[in-house]
Design an enzyme around this catalytic site. Structure first.
Site, PDB file in Angstrom:
ATOM      1  N   LYS A  21       0.825  -1.258  -0.043  1.00  0.00           N
ATOM      2  CA  LYS A  21       0.105   0.021   0.055  1.00  0.00           C
ATOM      3  C   LYS A  21       0.890   1.257  -0.308  1.00  0.00           C
ATOM      4  O   LYS A  21       0.706   2.168  -0.771  1.00  0.00           O
ATOM      5  CB  LYS A  21      -0.885  -0.010   1.356  1.00  0.00           C
ATOM      6  CG  LYS A  21      -1.943   0.836   1.533  1.00  0.00           C
ATOM      7  CD  LYS A  21      -2.979   0.673   2.107  1.00  0.00           C
ATOM      8  CE  LYS A  21      -2.528   0.730   3.812  1.00  0.00           C
ATOM      9  NZ  LYS A  21      -2.697   2.107   4.135  1.00  0.00           N
ATOM     10  N   SER A  22       2.011   1.227   1.014  1.00  0.00           N
ATOM     11  CA  SER A  22       2.783   2.480   0.962  1.00  0.00           C
ATOM     12  C   SER A  22       3.347   2.732  -0.188  1.00  0.00           C
ATOM     13  O   SER A  22       3.279   3.937  -0.701  1.00  0.00           O
ATOM     14  CB  SER A  22       3.722   2.394   2.310  1.00  0.00           C
ATOM     15  OG  SER A  22       3.242   2.350   3.460  1.00  0.00           O
ATOM     16  N   ARG A 121      -8.750  12.646  12.149  1.00  0.00           N
ATOM     17  CA  ARG A 121      -7.490  12.455  12.478  1.00  0.00           C
ATOM     18  C   ARG A 121      -6.609  13.746  12.492  1.00  0.00           C
ATOM     19  O   ARG A 121      -6.859  14.742  11.638  1.00  0.00           O
ATOM     20  CB  ARG A 121      -6.774  11.388  11.332  1.00  0.00           C
ATOM     21  CG  ARG A 121      -7.361  10.193  11.794  1.00  0.00           C
ATOM     22  CD  ARG A 121      -7.010   9.098  10.697  1.00  0.00           C
ATOM     23  NE  ARG A 121      -5.579   8.758  11.129  1.00  0.00           N
ATOM     24  CZ  ARG A 121      -5.032   7.863  10.212  1.00  0.00           C
ATOM     25  NH1 ARG A 121      -5.732   7.078   9.071  1.00  0.00           N
ATOM     26  NH2 ARG A 121      -3.783   7.615  10.514  1.00  0.00           N
ATOM     27  N   SER A 165       6.855   9.757  11.981  1.00  0.00           N
ATOM     28  CA  SER A 165       5.895   9.394  11.053  1.00  0.00           C
ATOM     29  C   SER A 165       6.362   9.422   9.461  1.00  0.00           C
ATOM     30  O   SER A 165       6.831  10.822   9.029  1.00  0.00           O
ATOM     31  CB  SER A 165       4.786  10.755  10.976  1.00  0.00           C
ATOM     32  OG  SER A 165       3.912  10.699  10.033  1.00  0.00           O
ATOM     33  N   GLN A 167       4.564   9.384   6.913  1.00  0.00           N
ATOM     34  CA  GLN A 167       3.734  10.108   6.239  1.00  0.00           C
ATOM     35  C   GLN A 167       4.239  11.625   6.281  1.00  0.00           C
ATOM     36  O   GLN A 167       3.909  12.495   5.359  1.00  0.00           O
ATOM     37  CB  GLN A 167       2.439  10.151   6.672  1.00  0.00           C
ATOM     38  CG  GLN A 167       1.743   8.797   6.335  1.00  0.00           C
ATOM     39  CD  GLN A 167       0.181   8.486   7.092  1.00  0.00           C
ATOM     40  OE1 GLN A 167      -0.332   9.278   7.863  1.00  0.00           O
ATOM     41  NE2 GLN A 167      -0.275   7.332   6.624  1.00  0.00           N
ATOM     42  N   ASP A 317       2.033  -0.585  12.268  1.00  0.00           N
ATOM     43  CA  ASP A 317       0.812  -1.274  11.494  1.00  0.00           C
ATOM     44  C   ASP A 317       0.707  -2.696  12.092  1.00  0.00           C
ATOM     45  O   ASP A 317      -0.381  -2.940  11.767  1.00  0.00           O
ATOM     46  CB  ASP A 317       1.160  -1.180  10.024  1.00  0.00           C
ATOM     47  CG  ASP A 317       0.916   0.203   9.753  1.00  0.00           C
ATOM     48  OD1 ASP A 317       0.470   1.104  10.499  1.00  0.00           O
ATOM     49  OD2 ASP A 317       1.182   0.646   8.475  1.00  0.00           O
ATOM     50  N   ARG A 348      -6.505   2.442  18.141  1.00  0.00           N
ATOM     51  CA  ARG A 348      -6.167   0.854  18.150  1.00  0.00           C
ATOM     52  C   ARG A 348      -5.973   0.473  19.327  1.00  0.00           C
ATOM     53  O   ARG A 348      -6.155  -0.555  19.781  1.00  0.00           O
ATOM     54  CB  ARG A 348      -5.078   0.876  17.114  1.00  0.00           C
ATOM     55  CG  ARG A 348      -5.384   0.847  15.496  1.00  0.00           C
ATOM     56  CD  ARG A 348      -4.513   0.396  14.725  1.00  0.00           C
ATOM     57  NE  ARG A 348      -5.059   0.484  13.430  1.00  0.00           N
ATOM     58  CZ  ARG A 348      -4.524   0.556  12.342  1.00  0.00           C
ATOM     59  NH1 ARG A 348      -3.208   0.720  12.028  1.00  0.00           N
ATOM     60  NH2 ARG A 348      -5.216   0.610  10.968  1.00  0.00           N
ATOM     61  N   ARG A 390      -7.213  -2.969   9.966  1.00  0.00           N
ATOM     62  CA  ARG A 390      -6.123  -3.890  10.681  1.00  0.00           C
ATOM     63  C   ARG A 390      -6.816  -4.556  12.090  1.00  0.00           C
ATOM     64  O   ARG A 390      -6.548  -5.645  12.352  1.00  0.00           O
ATOM     65  CB  ARG A 390      -5.072  -2.998  11.086  1.00  0.00           C
ATOM     66  CG  ARG A 390      -4.323  -2.773   9.737  1.00  0.00           C
ATOM     67  CD  ARG A 390      -2.787  -2.238   9.878  1.00  0.00           C
ATOM     68  NE  ARG A 390      -2.414  -1.443   9.024  1.00  0.00           N
ATOM     69  CZ  ARG A 390      -1.861  -1.808   7.594  1.00  0.00           C
ATOM     70  NH1 ARG A 390      -1.895  -3.099   7.439  1.00  0.00           N
ATOM     71  NH2 ARG A 390      -1.747  -0.894   6.744  1.00  0.00           N
TER      72      ARG A 390
END
Ligand code: S3P
Length: 429
Positions: A21-22, A121, A165, A167, A317, A348, A390
């Protein structure tokens, strides 16, 4: 949709993974701003990566899909056009955060939002550096999406990441392609380096200089033909399944083994799981290989090594499914420094604790992690996934070795990262 999972006697066979995905997000975005036609093989079938493709289409990029191959006609660094609607990142944090870096470099105003989970978020982490670079960013209260980004004329900055992060790092590096000089990012905790690798593959310049990662502005990005490796974070569910179910043997071919993601394998091997890596190679800077995993009794008889510090960031993750493993190991598992899990697709930490408890485990929730006592047999339960892919997949794995039936609610959310998960699981049971 409710998926029912029951105890199985063993797992065996081959697992076909979706593309990572990344890496798929990054290839798609870079292909869009490269000059000419790229072709990306084994592109992630995940819903998240389709959110990226749809945003790029709204920015005027021609994209066609045939099976797992995606053809993207790049229009160059400055070829995106003003979208005529709000961009929709769906459930995907990577889409909104990375694309915002590119949008900040555009001479037009655009807006980007997402679903209910994404809209709650935090985006301050990208808004701060992008504002320092000169972009005007408006958001909802507490820096939540939608984001309205008025870009152009970015200044190069040197930016120390306040959170571990990938991202945020990637957002700043991608904005740096549009800056007036060399943009640099320092990370105190190493995170996945797919952006650095991919920018180089598309012909840009990214250097490591001491603790800093530097990107040169204004590259002429060239189109590429690339193949995405299988998603190691998707493989994690099956690796843990093999660790839980006696007699299991699984073969998982063509998995991405990037050094910053591979900690999962090191961790499971250190815990005693029998994993062999075969046929290793590197394509477009990304290592890949085939995995063979066999059940090993000792793993469940001990205490799993605690997950903390830098290791938490490398396993971020995989913590939902490793928590399931911890609940089965006689000595349990302690997870710390994982406060980032509170702002993922769901909180989570809270989702893992609630669902493990529903299955009969003893769990203490900490602000930054979990203390899982382990050693108690789990029983089937109703799993509230909170729409988090997840959590759904991790608890499906828990159900494989629990007594009675486990019912995973909103099970279709697995499609966010792993369409085909339920049939892949059925095939090896
Ligand atoms: C990702 C980085 C991580 C990870 C996410 C994908 C990426 O998020 O949890 O699933 O592709 O860069 P953070 O950067 O928020 O840690």
């Amino acid at each position: 949709m409710i998926q029912k999972v029951n105890r199985v006697t063993s797992l065996s066979g081959t697992v076909a993974l979706p593309g990572d995905k990344s890496i798929s997000h990054r290839y798609a975005m870079l292909a869009a701003i490269a000059e000419g036609a790229s072709e990306i093989g084994h592109f992630a079938s995940s819903r998240d990566c389709h959110s990226t493709l749809n945003c790029l289409r709204s920015l005027g990029i021609e994209i066609s899909e045939s099976g797992e191959t995606v053809a993207i006609r790049g229009r160059g660094l400055r070829g995106l056009s003003t979208p005529d609607r709000m961009l929709d990142a769906g459930n995907s944090g990577t889409t909104i955060r990375l694309l915002s870096g590119i949008l900040a470099g555009q001479p037009f105003t655009s807006s980007i939002t997402g679903d209910e989970s994404l809209s709650s978020r935090p985006m301050a982490r990208i808004a701060h550096p992008l504002r320092q670079m000169g972009a005007a960013i408006e958001s909802r209260e507490r820096e939540r999406p939608p984001l309205k980004i008025k870009g152009g004329n970015l200044k190069a900055i040197r930016y120390k990441l306040p959170v571990a992060s990938a991202q945020v790092k990637s957002c700043v590096l991608l904005a740096g392609l549009y800056a007036d000089g060399i943009t640099a990012v320092e990370e105190t905790v190493p995170t996945r380096d797919h952006t650095e690798i991919a920018v180089r593959e598309f012909g840009g310049t990214v250097r490591n200089s001491g603790d800093w990662i530097e990107v040169d502005p204004d590259p002429k990005l060239r189109p590429r033909r690339l193949a995405v490796p299988g998603d190691l974070s998707g493989a994690a569910f099956f690796l843990v399944g093999a660790a839980l179910v006696p007699g299991s043997i699984l073969w998982i071919p063509a998995v991405g083994l990037n050094g910053r993601r591979r900690e999962l394998l090191n961790y499971l091997m250190r815990s005693g799981l029998d994993i062999t890596v075969e046929n290793e190679s590197v394509e477009a800077g990304e290592p890949r290989g085939d995995l063979r995993v066999c059940f090993s009794r000792e793993l469940l008889q001990g205490k799993l090594p605690p997950i903390r510090g830098e290791e938490t960031a490398s396993l971020i993750d995989e913590i939902p499914v490793l928590s399931v493993l911890g609940a089965h190991a006689a000595g349990g598992l302690e997870i710390s420094d994982a406060q980032e899990l509170r702002v993922k697709e769901s909180d989570r930490i809270s989702a893992i604790a609630a669902n493990l408890r529903a299955m009969g485990a003893e769990v203490a929730e900490k602000p930054d992690g979990l203390a899982i006592s382990g050693g108690r047999p789990l029983r089937g339960a109703d799993v509230a996934t909170r729409g988090d892919h997840r959590i759904a997949m991790a608890f499906a794995i828990a159900g494989l070795s629990a007594g009675g039936e486990t019912r995973i609610h909103d099970a279709e959310c697995a499609d966010v990262s792993f369409p085909g998960f339920w049939s892949a699981l059925k095939k090896i049971c």
